[in-house]
Every structure is written in structure tokens, then in C-alpha cells.
Design a protein around this motif. Structure first.
Motif, PDB file in Angstrom:
ATOM      1  N   ALA A   1       0.836  -1.530  -0.014  1.00  0.00           N
ATOM      2  CA  ALA A   1       0.083  -0.055  -0.160  1.00  0.00           C
ATOM      3  C   ALA A   1       0.926   1.354  -0.220  1.00  0.00           C
ATOM      4  CB  ALA A   1      -0.935   0.050   1.178  1.00  0.00           C
TER       5      ALA A   1
ATOM      6  N   ARG B   1       1.651   3.132  -3.332  1.00  0.00           N
ATOM      7  CA  ARG B   1       0.640   3.699  -4.025  1.00  0.00           C
ATOM      8  C   ARG B   1      -0.122   4.999  -3.243  1.00  0.00           C
ATOM      9  NH1 ARG B   1      -1.177  -1.970  -4.340  1.00  0.00           N
ATOM     10  NH2 ARG B   1      -2.469  -1.733  -2.521  1.00  0.00           N
TER      11      ARG B   1
ATOM     12  N   GLU C   1      -1.427   4.541  -0.114  1.00  0.00           N
ATOM     13  CA  GLU C   1      -2.551   4.142   0.380  1.00  0.00           C
ATOM     14  C   GLU C   1      -2.599   3.741   1.817  1.00  0.00           C
ATOM     15  OE1 GLU C   1      -3.914   1.140  -2.265  1.00  0.00           O
ATOM     16  OE2 GLU C   1      -4.492   2.593  -3.909  1.00  0.00           O
TER      17      GLU C   1
ATOM     18  N   ARG D   1      -2.918   4.624   5.942  1.00  0.00           N
ATOM     19  CA  ARG D   1      -3.717   5.158   6.835  1.00  0.00           C
ATOM     20  C   ARG D   1      -2.828   5.572   7.977  1.00  0.00           C
ATOM     21  NH1 ARG D   1      -6.260   3.247   2.551  1.00  0.00           N
ATOM     22  NH2 ARG D   1      -8.553   3.622   2.529  1.00  0.00           N
TER      23      ARG D   1
ATOM     24  N   ALA E   1      -3.646   7.658   2.474  1.00  0.00           N
ATOM     25  CA  ALA E   1      -5.005   7.847   1.990  1.00  0.00           C
ATOM     26  C   ALA E   1      -5.742   8.607   2.869  1.00  0.00           C
ATOM     27  CB  ALA E   1      -5.583   6.385   1.133  1.00  0.00           C
TER      28      ALA E   1
END
Length: 294
Positions: A131, A134, A136, A138, A160
């Protein structure tokens, strides 16, 4: 502390998470300085435009130093000493801890940075290594509001979603440990369900379909599919999972919170470690359970 926008960020620790986070910061236009205990890991980032520091102190001189290392011990090794982050970070500088740390470490890091006129911010991340490239992840962030305001573009480069949890940095690590506790229960639950279904004659892949039908969770789907196809290529290694469960146990003791689920999953992870599965993904717990019944 200044309110000027952050232009330069140091990333200390270039493992499976730190390196792609540094790349995302470069892509977002930050001047990035990197440091890693084994210098070879910094070379690909040098080729992308990062400057490679010789020591944590040199890296921290940028004024914003993000650490992404394995655990409390590794963090203190980076922070302390004549060439450590603490020595190089200027007054008003910010140390961002993106690793999963204990509540005790978070509180002590807050104290030592405050004593030096510096700022400590907890900003651990949720997400598997794939992730990070990209953007992405948290981020759960906690620390002084002015620092979090300035860091927002830094977090946005690889996240993200950014959740601000308050002024006390320990809250960020409490959130990370609590979130990982839920993940541990989910992984153990899916592993047990897979082992049960397989022994009853239902292929793992079919149970993955069943779980998808009513859980509808990207995390649950991901782990169920990995277990179904026997994919235990390391994303979150058993050794790191065991470390986090130890931290959860310590947090439970510190806050006098009974955590029976933590005790159960720690037992499973220790059994996996005893088999030499340190570098397998923790979804390999399904194989531990499948083997246990003979």
C-alpha cells in the motif's frame, strides 16, 4: 515552533515501509534526506534524488525526521548517542515516529524531546507494504496541533487517510496497538476458520468466497485469499507481529486492561517462531493450525 511549510524531510529506516514512503515524499516534491543502518539500501533513493546522510544526526539536521524502524530498541538506537537523531535535530525540530512503539517509549520520547526544545509526534501507519508505493497508507497522528498542521502535506504524500487523535503522542501508538489487536484477532479467526473448513472437507478457496459474501472487508478478503492460495510471502512478518503482540501485552499491563485475545494470539505466534517462521507472513498461522491436528 515555526509555522513555515515543510520543504525537507529525513527518513530514517529504509525497510519495506520506509523506502516506499521516502519515494512518495520525493514524488511529492519534498527534499528528502535518507539514512539506513545498512547504507546499501539508500542507494536506489540516491538515484531518485535523495541525499544520503552518514548518521542519524546529519539526517535530523533537516528539521523534520521520520523514523520507520522495527521496534522500541531500534528507535532508541537511532535517537540516542553522539551521532543520534536527538543530537542533530535543531530546537523546534520534529521527530515523527511512524513505527509501532510501546506506550512507555512514546511517553519517554515525548519527555526527552521536550527537554531538548524539540517536538515529538506519533504517526504510525496502517497498511501492508504494497500500500505504501500507492500512497494508500492510513496514518494515525497525535502530537501538538501546530506540528500536525505543518506535517499534513508530509502525511498526505503516502497516506490515503489521516486521523488526528489529540495532543498526546502516546495516543497515536495506543491507536496503532489497538488497531493491530483487532487485526490479530481477525487473522487468527480466519486462520482457525480455514483450518476447520479444510478438515471438514471444504477447500480454503471456497471458504474465502463465503467470507467475502458476508464480511465485505478489504482486510478480511485479503487475508482469506492469501490463506486460500497458500501465499505467505512476507508482508507483515511473524517476528514483527509477535513484537506487536508483546507491546499490546505491555500496554494492557500498563493500563490494567485484561487482554485475553492478545494472550491467545501471542501463544500462536510464539509457536510459529519456534518453528523458525520468523520471516513468513503472519497469515501462515493457518498452516500452524492445519498441522496441529495431525
Amino acid at each position: 515552533m515555526t509555522s513555515a511549510p515543510i520543504r525537507a524531510v529525513a527518513v530514517l529506516g529504509l525497510g519495506a515501509m520506509g523506502a516506499p514512503m521516502a519515494r512518495r515524499l520525493l514524488e511529492a516534491g519534498f527534499d528528502v534526506v535518507v539514512w539506513n543502518r545498512s547504507a546499501a539500501k539508500a542507494e536506489p533513493l540516491r538515484e531518485l534524488g535523495a541525499r544520503v546522510a552518514r548518521t542519524p544526526a546529519e539526517a535530523a539536521a533537516t528539521g523534520v525526521a521520520l523514523t520507520m524502524v522495527a521496534d522500541d530498541e531500534a528507535t532508541w538506537a537511532v535517537v540516542t548517542g553522539a551521532e543520534g537523531l536527538l543530537a542533530g535535530l535543531p530546537p523546534g525540530g520534529i521527530h515523527v515516529a511512524a513505527s509501532t512503539l510501546s506506550l512507555t517509549a512514546a511517553r519517554e520520547l515525548t519527555r526527552v524531546h521536550t527537554d531538548c526544545g524539540q517536538v515529538f509526534v506519533a504517526a504510525p501507519v496502517f497498511g501492508r507494504p504494497e500500500a505504501a508505493p500507492r500512497g494508500e497508507l492510513r496514518t494515525v497522528a497525535a502530537g501538538p496541533s501546530p506540528a500536525l498542521d505543518r506535517l499534513a502535506p508530509v502525511f498526505a504524500a503516502y497516506s490515503a487517510q489521516i486521523l488526528r487523535l489529540g495532543e498526546d503522542p502516546a495516543l497515536g501508538h495506543a491507536a496503532k496497538l489497538a488497531g493491530n489487536l483487532v487485526l490479530a484477532g481477525l487473522v487468527e479467526g480466519i486462520a482457525e476458520a480455514m483450518a476447520l473448513a479444510q478438515r471438514a472437507g471444504l477447500p480454503r478457496a471456497r471458504l474465502a468466497e463465503v467470507l467475502h459474501a458476508f464480511l465485505r472487508s478489504p482486510v478480511a478478503d485479503g487475508y482469506a485469499e492469501r490463506m486460500a492460495r497458500g501465499d505467505d510471502a512476507p508482508g507483515f512478518r511473524v517476528a514483527l507481529a509477535a513484537k506487536d503482540l508483546d507491546l499490546m501485552d505491555g500496554a494492557g499491563a500498563l493500563t490494567r486492561t485484561p487482554l485475553p485475545l492478545v494472550a491467545a494470539v501471542r501463544t500462536q505466534l510464539r509457536a510459529a517462531l519456534a518453528r523458525g517462521w520468523d520471516d513468513r507472513d503472519w497469515s501462515a498461522l493457518v498452516d500452524l493450525l492445519a498441522d496441529a491436528g495431525g
